[in-house]
Write a protein that holds these residues in place. Structure first.
Motif, PDB file in Angstrom:
ATOM      1  N   ALA A  93       0.823  -1.209   0.000  1.00  0.00           N
ATOM      2  CA  ALA A  93       0.000   0.000   0.000  1.00  0.00           C
ATOM      3  C   ALA A  93       0.857   1.259   0.000  1.00  0.00           C
ATOM      4  CB  ALA A  93      -0.935  -0.019   1.215  1.00  0.00           C
ATOM      5  N   LEU A  94       1.914   1.292   0.813  1.00  0.00           N
ATOM      6  CA  LEU A  94       2.793   2.457   0.861  1.00  0.00           C
ATOM      7  C   LEU A  94       3.455   2.714  -0.491  1.00  0.00           C
ATOM      8  CD1 LEU A  94       4.791   2.469   4.231  1.00  0.00           C
ATOM      9  CD2 LEU A  94       3.450   4.338   3.248  1.00  0.00           C
ATOM     10  N   SER A  95       3.885   1.651  -1.166  1.00  0.00           N
ATOM     11  CA  SER A  95       4.532   1.809  -2.466  1.00  0.00           C
ATOM     12  C   SER A  95       3.556   2.336  -3.507  1.00  0.00           C
ATOM     13  CB  SER A  95       5.104   0.460  -2.920  1.00  0.00           C
ATOM     14  OG  SER A  95       6.036  -0.033  -1.988  1.00  0.00           O
ATOM     15  N   ALA A  96       2.314   1.823  -3.489  1.00  0.00           N
ATOM     16  CA  ALA A  96       1.298   2.327  -4.420  1.00  0.00           C
ATOM     17  C   ALA A  96       0.999   3.797  -4.145  1.00  0.00           C
ATOM     18  CB  ALA A  96       0.029   1.487  -4.297  1.00  0.00           C
ATOM     19  N   LEU A  97       0.910   4.181  -2.860  1.00  0.00           N
ATOM     20  CA  LEU A  97       0.639   5.572  -2.498  1.00  0.00           C
ATOM     21  C   LEU A  97       1.779   6.479  -2.942  1.00  0.00           C
ATOM     22  CD1 LEU A  97      -1.125   7.652  -1.036  1.00  0.00           C
ATOM     23  CD2 LEU A  97       0.062   7.028   1.095  1.00  0.00           C
ATOM     24  N   LEU A 156      -1.687   8.162   7.587  1.00  0.00           N
ATOM     25  CA  LEU A 156      -1.365   9.570   7.809  1.00  0.00           C
ATOM     26  C   LEU A 156      -1.077  10.293   6.495  1.00  0.00           C
ATOM     27  CD1 LEU A 156       0.926   9.265  10.967  1.00  0.00           C
ATOM     28  CD2 LEU A 156      -1.380  10.253  10.869  1.00  0.00           C
ATOM     29  N   VAL A 157      -0.283   9.673   5.627  1.00  0.00           N
ATOM     30  CA  VAL A 157       0.074  10.299   4.350  1.00  0.00           C
ATOM     31  C   VAL A 157      -1.140  10.329   3.425  1.00  0.00           C
ATOM     32  CG1 VAL A 157       1.560  10.122   2.316  1.00  0.00           C
ATOM     33  CG2 VAL A 157       2.482   9.614   4.587  1.00  0.00           C
ATOM     34  N   PHE A 158      -1.925   9.254   3.418  1.00  0.00           N
ATOM     35  CA  PHE A 158      -3.102   9.211   2.539  1.00  0.00           C
ATOM     36  C   PHE A 158      -4.102  10.299   2.904  1.00  0.00           C
ATOM     37  CE2 PHE A 158      -7.417   7.652   1.628  1.00  0.00           C
ATOM     38  CZ  PHE A 158      -7.323   7.525   0.256  1.00  0.00           C
ATOM     39  N   ALA A 159      -4.275  10.536   4.187  1.00  0.00           N
ATOM     40  CA  ALA A 159      -5.218  11.579   4.617  1.00  0.00           C
ATOM     41  C   ALA A 159      -4.795  12.950   4.095  1.00  0.00           C
ATOM     42  CB  ALA A 159      -5.308  11.599   6.141  1.00  0.00           C
ATOM     43  N   LYS A 160      -3.506  13.169   3.963  1.00  0.00           N
ATOM     44  CA  LYS A 160      -3.004  14.462   3.500  1.00  0.00           C
ATOM     45  C   LYS A 160      -3.114  14.612   1.988  1.00  0.00           C
ATOM     46  CE  LYS A 160       1.107  17.410   3.695  1.00  0.00           C
ATOM     47  NZ  LYS A 160       2.496  17.573   4.198  1.00  0.00           N
ATOM     48  N   PHE A 161      -2.916  13.535   1.236  1.00  0.00           N
ATOM     49  CA  PHE A 161      -2.822  13.635  -0.220  1.00  0.00           C
ATOM     50  C   PHE A 161      -4.010  13.007  -0.958  1.00  0.00           C
ATOM     51  CE2 PHE A 161       1.615  14.009   1.061  1.00  0.00           C
ATOM     52  CZ  PHE A 161       2.066  15.047   0.279  1.00  0.00           C
ATOM     53  N   SER A 162      -4.980  12.450  -0.239  1.00  0.00           N
ATOM     54  CA  SER A 162      -6.067  11.723  -0.909  1.00  0.00           C
ATOM     55  C   SER A 162      -6.844  12.602  -1.878  1.00  0.00           C
ATOM     56  CB  SER A 162      -7.013  11.131   0.135  1.00  0.00           C
ATOM     57  OG  SER A 162      -7.561  12.161   0.952  1.00  0.00           O
ATOM     58  N   THR A 163      -7.164  13.848  -1.481  1.00  0.00           N
ATOM     59  CA  THR A 163      -7.953  14.721  -2.351  1.00  0.00           C
ATOM     60  C   THR A 163      -7.187  15.062  -3.620  1.00  0.00           C
ATOM     61  OG1 THR A 163      -9.040  15.678  -0.417  1.00  0.00           O
ATOM     62  CG2 THR A 163      -9.162  16.915  -2.490  1.00  0.00           C
ATOM     63  N   ALA A 164      -5.894  15.354  -3.479  1.00  0.00           N
ATOM     64  CA  ALA A 164      -5.084  15.702  -4.645  1.00  0.00           C
ATOM     65  C   ALA A 164      -4.929  14.512  -5.581  1.00  0.00           C
ATOM     66  CB  ALA A 164      -3.712  16.204  -4.195  1.00  0.00           C
ATOM     67  N   GLY A 260      -7.050   3.622  -1.775  1.00  0.00           N
ATOM     68  CA  GLY A 260      -8.062   3.915  -0.767  1.00  0.00           C
ATOM     69  C   GLY A 260      -7.602   3.499   0.612  1.00  0.00           C
ATOM     70  N   THR A 261      -8.476   3.716   1.583  1.00  0.00           N
ATOM     71  CA  THR A 261      -8.123   3.403   2.975  1.00  0.00           C
ATOM     72  C   THR A 261      -7.977   1.900   3.201  1.00  0.00           C
ATOM     73  OG1 THR A 261     -10.482   3.427   3.543  1.00  0.00           O
ATOM     74  CG2 THR A 261      -9.241   5.477   3.850  1.00  0.00           C
ATOM     75  N   ASP A 262      -8.614   1.090   2.348  1.00  0.00           N
ATOM     76  CA  ASP A 262      -8.554  -0.356   2.550  1.00  0.00           C
ATOM     77  C   ASP A 262      -7.504  -1.041   1.666  1.00  0.00           C
ATOM     78  OD1 ASP A 262      -9.807   0.130   0.168  1.00  0.00           O
ATOM     79  OD2 ASP A 262     -11.347  -1.421   0.428  1.00  0.00           O
ATOM     80  N   THR A 263      -6.697  -0.288   0.962  1.00  0.00           N
ATOM     81  CA  THR A 263      -5.678  -0.886   0.096  1.00  0.00           C
ATOM     82  C   THR A 263      -4.666  -1.685   0.920  1.00  0.00           C
ATOM     83  OG1 THR A 263      -5.864   0.910  -1.512  1.00  0.00           O
ATOM     84  CG2 THR A 263      -3.842  -0.412  -1.567  1.00  0.00           C
ATOM     85  N   GLY A 264      -4.498  -2.927   0.567  1.00  0.00           N
ATOM     86  CA  GLY A 264      -3.539  -3.786   1.255  1.00  0.00           C
ATOM     87  C   GLY A 264      -4.030  -4.393   2.542  1.00  0.00           C
TER      88      GLY A 264
END
Length: 706
Positions: A93-97, A156-164, A260-264
């Protein structure tokens, strides 16, 4: 007299029961259960009429397999090293993000995004590797903690960049090609994963890292004692797992373009189910790319099949959990009982019937009457050597023999009291012969055919022959080369007693009495090796006839001597020389009067003769009775036999009490004396022949030298 029906004879002679045991020895047999399970699953899906294998569905499955298969492969590499990695889902998930942030947010190139994903995955794997490999923290606890840490970082990182990420779509043909493109009608991502899988197959099965990885997983302390850097190997395994998860995350980002939040989430359970179901051992030291791939296919097909049937959420997780616990149970039971099962089916006795022993002695007359003529034998090297299976003398009358320690010892004429280490080979030397120029050719147990040159340099001549097309085991490798002789043109004919057992398992081959042996020809001028005769029952002694076109050989458990023509008008034909010997023939060598000397390593017994006609009894004995209590050939008392080229036995030499020479495996006539070797002895015997020729030597007989 005991006898069996014709059907039993045919069944044990021609039904290849041994194939079952040989199949179980193959590494790919571990794939049989997952392959069968996958086939049943596919059949069930087809019967359900889900149209699961339509072209579009197969393309989508191939893209998913490219991602999930790489994750399963990474986990398999870690498990082969004896560890476990529960953080693969979070690393994925981290690598995909990280990939999507580079592509969608910062509008970087695909190459930069790929490097970023690899850096993230490699760093995560390296952290696991340092903690487990160098700090020696338990793998389960470590990766459980890093799973939580990596997942927390992701959220934490997804919450910051999800909209972008959601608001921007990458405008890159290369990106689209990686996600949806095909090459030669194959999805690009699947092709990438396939190339990586093939590369790892080569690494794990053909390269040093793969061997070290399995050594560390199989026995970590032994691997350390063997000089393997265990910490580095474990570190490399976890780093490789992180990098493979990074590639999978990169390909998933290209396919979906979002996360998404459930990735991985739960991916580690799916991956663990796949690798265990595929046959990767939880105990480490065993596994392959094909096993991981097969398990990944099974889990994907099962998961997608459940989705097609409308089974989702907790029910699907429950089914996957049941599959996992079943796979773990089967793996544990298989590891525990594999060797026991293999022992029970590998030994496959054949039906063998030797003629009646009493009738044999009557036919042979008084020549086999027991005597003590070897009682007066002169002893050479008593207590100074072990297991001189064969002996030979050179032009200078010096005496050579092999030892259990892998050495060839030379005793100096004329009194043979002074000795030296002539050469060290490593394996136990068995058959010995000098070629025309004085090189010593040696059959070495478990190693093959070797040469000791006059300057004492040891070199390998051959350790393999052509493989049989119908053989299950790899019979190209030589397991028990044991005696040889050299033709006038330099070709070396040597016997391999059995292709199924090693040197110290000769009693098991006797229990089978199956045609497991062969005669092999090595041609030094061409450097080629080929099998000359197959299907022999423990072939042992080989001796060249004086016509230069044929040789005679012994089949130990068949108690017979046969002549074979390898050249001339009768090329390829065989002819019986001596049938139904009262003992088990071993080495054969020339005599000065044109006949042959033969060693009988032991004498037949009525009990074993009867058991040979009872293959079912021998099979049950091998399964139910401790090996020390099996019926084995008697090799405590033997004798030396002299026979003519026509097969007439004319003389026998015994040491019934076993005082000076308790057992015999070889003998060489040289200048009126007979030099005697025995594989269970700690001495060499010298017996003065009553009618021996003082001018005759083996070297002169073969090569015309005085």
């Amino acid at each position: 007299m005991y006898d069996v029906g014709i059907l039993t004879k045919l069944r044990y002679r021609y039904v290849p029961d041994h194939i079952i045991g040989e199949l179980l020895t193959k590494r790919w047999m571990d794939n049989a259960i997952p392959f069968a399970a996958l086939a049943c699953l596919i059949a069930a899906i087809e019967l359900a009429g889900l149209n699961f294998f339509a072209i579009d569905a197969l393309f989508d499955l191939a893209r998913q397999l490219a991602e999930f298969g790489l994750i399963a492969l990474g986990l398999a590499i870690v498990m082969m090293s004896g560890g476990i990695d529960l953080s693969v889902g979070s690393v994925f998930a981290l690598s995909a993000l990280a990939t999507l942030i580079c592509i969608n947010v910062y509008e970087q190139s695909v190459f930069v995004a790929f490097l970023t994903a690899m850096a993230v995955g490699g760093l995560c794997g390296a952290i696991n590797g340092v903690l487990i490999g160098y700090s020696r923290i338990r793998a389960f606890l470590t990766t459980l903690v890093t799973l939580i840490i990596y997942r927390s970082i992701y959220e934490l990182v997804f919450a910051k960049f999800s909209t972008a990420i959601m608001a921007t779509m990458a405008d890159s043909p290369t990106w689209d090609f990686l996600g949806y493109g095909t090459l030669f009608a194959v999805p690009v991502s699947f092709g990438i994963a396939l190339i990586i899988a093939i590369g790892w197959h080569v690494v794990l099965s053909r390269m040093r890292f793969g061997w070290r990885l399995q050594a560390v997983g199989g026995a970590r302390r032994s691997a350390f004692n063997a000089g393997i850097d265990v910490s580095l190997t474990i570190f490399s395994a976890y780093t490789a797992s992180g990098l493979l998860c990074a590639v999978a995350g990169f390909l998933m980002a290209a396919r979906l373009g979002s996360t998404g939040t459930d990735t991985g989430v739960g991916l580690e359970v799916q991956a663990l189910t796949a690798v265990v179901l595929g046959g990767i051992s939880l105990g480490g030291g065993r596994g392959s790319v094909s096993k991981a791939s097969m398990g990944a296919i099974f889990v994907l097909v099962l998961t997608n099949g459940l989705i097609s049937l409308g089974v989702t959420g907790p029910t699907a997780s429950l089914i996957l959990g049941l599959v996992l616990i079943t796979a773990v149970y089967l793996d544990v039971r298989w590891l525990k009982n594999r060797e026991k099962l293999l022992r029970s089916v590998y030994i496959s006795p054949a039906y063998a019937q030797l003629p009646d022993l009493a009738k044999s002695r009557s036919d042979l007359g008084r020549t086999f009457e027991i005597n003590d003529r070897l009682r007066s034998v002169e002893v050479i090297g008593l207590g100074e050597i072990e297991s001189p299976e064969d002996v030979i003398l050179d032009d200078n009358d010096d005496l050579y023999c092999g030892t259990r320690n892998g050495d060839i010892i030379r005793f100096f004429a004329p009194d043979y009291k002074r000795q030296e280490l002539f050469a060290h080979i490593g394996g136990q030397p068995l058959g010995l012969a000098f070629d025309r120029i004085g090189n010593l050719i040696v059959c070495v147990a478990g190693m093959g055919l070797y040469q000791v040159a006059q300057d004492r340099i040891v070199s390998k001549l051959t350790d393999e022959t052509n493989r049989s097309l119908t053989s299950i085991v790899d019979d190209s490798q030589l397991r028990l080369a044991d005696d040889l002789d050299i033709a006038p043109d330099g070709r070396i004919f040597f016997s391999e007693a059995t292709v199924r057992y090693g040197m110290h398992d000769w009693p098991v081959d006797a229990l089978e009495s199956r045609g497991n042996g062969r005669i092999i020809c090595y041609d030094p001028t061409k450097g080629t090796t080929r099998t000359e005769i197959r299907g022999l029952i423990f072939p042992n002694g080989v001796c060249m006839c004086e016509d230069g076109q044929s040789f005679i050989y012994a089949e130990t458990w068949a108690c017979r001597i046969t002549r074979y023509w390898f050249d001339g008008p009768k090329k390829g034909k065989s002819e019986s020389v001596v049938e139904n010997l009262p003992g088990y023939p071993d080495n054969i060598n020339r005599a000065s009067d044109g006949g042959f000397w033969l060693a009988l390593v032991g004498m037949r017994s009525p009990a074993l003769d009867l058991a040979l006609r009872m293959p079912g009894f021998r099979r049950r004995m091998a399964r139910q009775v401790a090996r020390d209590n099996w019926i084995f050939p008697n090799i405590n008392t033997g004798c030396i036999v002299k026979f003519t080229p026509q097969g007439e036995v004319v003389e026998t030499l015994w040491d019934l009490g076993g005082i000076n020479h308790p057992m015999v495996t070889s003998m060489r006539e040289h200048k009126g004396c007979l030099f005697i070797g025995g594989i269970s002895n700690n001495r060499i015997g010298r017996y003065t022949l009553e009618r021996g020729r003082s001018d005759w030597t083996g070297m002169s007989s073969y090569w015309g030298r005085k």
